[in-house]
Scaffold this motif. Structure first.
Motif: not given
Length: 417
Positions: A52-60, A15-16, A99-100, A65-66
């Motif tokens: 590389x989880x669903x959570x990480x892909x959704x966070x990306x 993310x960084x 979602x990605x 979006x942001x």
């Protein structure tokens, strides 16, 4: 960076990096990617799914979006990660649940409908990112992504940068699963041109050439008409035997299996391509015996230190024996029966390799039992049976099978033929 870094820390690092990429030059961007590559090389396969989880892909996806990162940067980074993931065969379905994936899939479909697509390079990145991370690839995207990647793979410029782009494109094409039905019009002329041009000019990397063959031989599952193109026009047997023989000679087989190197991975990859071909073919000639002989050579080279590869060779030969078009006499000539018997001799317990060996003999014996009214074929069947029984009687193989019979209900009665 090493495996001592926690999975949460690695996710945060990704993310960084996405934020930092916003203000990077092209050179700096490549340096950032090297950081990720360093992390991936140290990563254990079992850690990949948790990182590389669903959570990480959704966070990306949320970061896009942001507007904390541009879509282009996210795609570029994920494509590099996907490339390593495919080479290392670290599979999971987290991306398919995210979602990605929905975002990228909709974008590819939308752009594919336009008369003029977006920037070609970015479209390639989109397709490669999607393919590398997705296990489930919808048929409606075939007509968009496959021509897009083949256009890249057709680039005949011999520069190192172009070779890498071509390798990437062919790697992602090879990710299309063999059970996916893909119309010839999307790929056949192009993939033939790629393979034939390399056979004349040797411009592809070893990996790229293997990926091209994998994509094409996987199509045999649905399209038997390709056999003539693959075997006769493109000379697959000759090419595969040559590549596998060269790779086998280049490997230091004295290394321990945990020290597996790139050349060994390439041997495994070629074996998987050959496996798909041997399962699918409907005709047989003498040249195939040479291919069987090379597989036997890999078994002998790998059996001491690389037991997984030697076991895979037996599995592959079993699949070949299970093909009704396969000539059992050719398996004898190629040495397949010799090494399978040797493998059983060296076993001291029932394990997966034992069952692979039994499957091999089961297939052969079932075919030898099948009598025919054709006099020539019947004479050949009896001669093959005689040769096989002679092999079994050498070195006390009958006693070995009988001893295993006492502890295995799945014992194949070799002598009941």
């Amino acid at each position: 960076m090493t495996n001592k870094i926690g999975t949460t820390d690695i996710g945060n690092t990704i993310e960084e990096l996405l934020v930092e990429l916003e203000h990077c030059t092209e050179t700096e961007r490549k340096q950032k990617i090297l950081i990720i590559n360093g992390i991936l090389k140290e990563m254990k396969k079992e850690d990949f799914k948790s990182i590389f989880s669903k959570k990480l892909f959704n966070r990306i996806n949320s970061m896009i979006e942001e507007r904390k990162t541009q879509l282009k940067n996210a795609i570029y980074l994920l494509k590099q990660i996907g490339y390593y993931r495919v080479l290392s065969r670290m599979w999971n379905n987290s991306f398919d649940l995210s979602l990605l994936k929905e975002r990228i899939q909709k974008m590819i479909a939308k752009e594919g409908k336009k008369k003029e697509m977006m920037d070609d390079k970015f479209m390639v990145d989109l397709c490669e990112c999607y393919i590398a991370h997705s296990y489930d690839f919808p048929p409606e995207l075939h007509s968009i992504c496959i021509p897009c990647l083949l256009k890249v793979a057709l680039n005949k410029d011999g520069s190192e940068e172009t070779q890498k782009e071509v390798e990437m494109a062919l790697l992602h094409l090879s990710c299309f699963k063999y059970w996916k039905k893909i119309p010839e019009k999307f790929y056949l002329n192009e993939i033939k041109e790629i393979i034939q041009y390399h056979q004349k000019h040797q411009h592809l990397t070893q990996l790229a050439y293997r990926f091209a063959w994998k994509f094409l031989t996987d199509r045999l599952f649905w399209n038997g008409n390709l056999e003539d193109v693959i075997a006769n026009e493109l000379l697959f047997v000759r090419e595969a035997a040559k590549e596998l023989e060269e790779l086998t000679r280049s490997v230091n087989w004295k290394r321990k299996e945990e020290e597996k190197v790139k050349e060994v991975n390439n041997v495994e990859m070629w074996l998987s391509v050959i496996d798909r071909y041997l399962i699918s073919i409907s005709s047989w000639d003498e040249e195939h015996s040479g291919l069987i002989f090379i597989i036997v050579s890999v078994f002998r080279a790998a059996k001491e230190k690389y037991k997984e590869i030697s076991k895979y060779c037996i599995f592959l030969l079993g699949n070949a024996a299970g093909n009704m078009a396969m000539d059992d006499d050719a398996l004898l000539k190629g040495g397949a029966i010799d090494i399978t018997l040797e493998a059983i001799v060296q076993l001291d317990s029932i394990d997966n390799l034992f069952y692979e060996c039994l499957s091999f003999f089961d297939y052969i014996c079932e075919k030898i039992k099948m009598k025919t009214k054709n006099e020539l074929e019947e004479a050949k069947r009896k001669e093959t049976k005689r040769k096989l029984l002679e092999k079994m009687e050498e070195e006390g193989y009958e006693d070995i099978f009988t001893s295993f019979h006492t502890i295995s209900k799945d014992y194949v009665n070799i002598y009941d033929i």
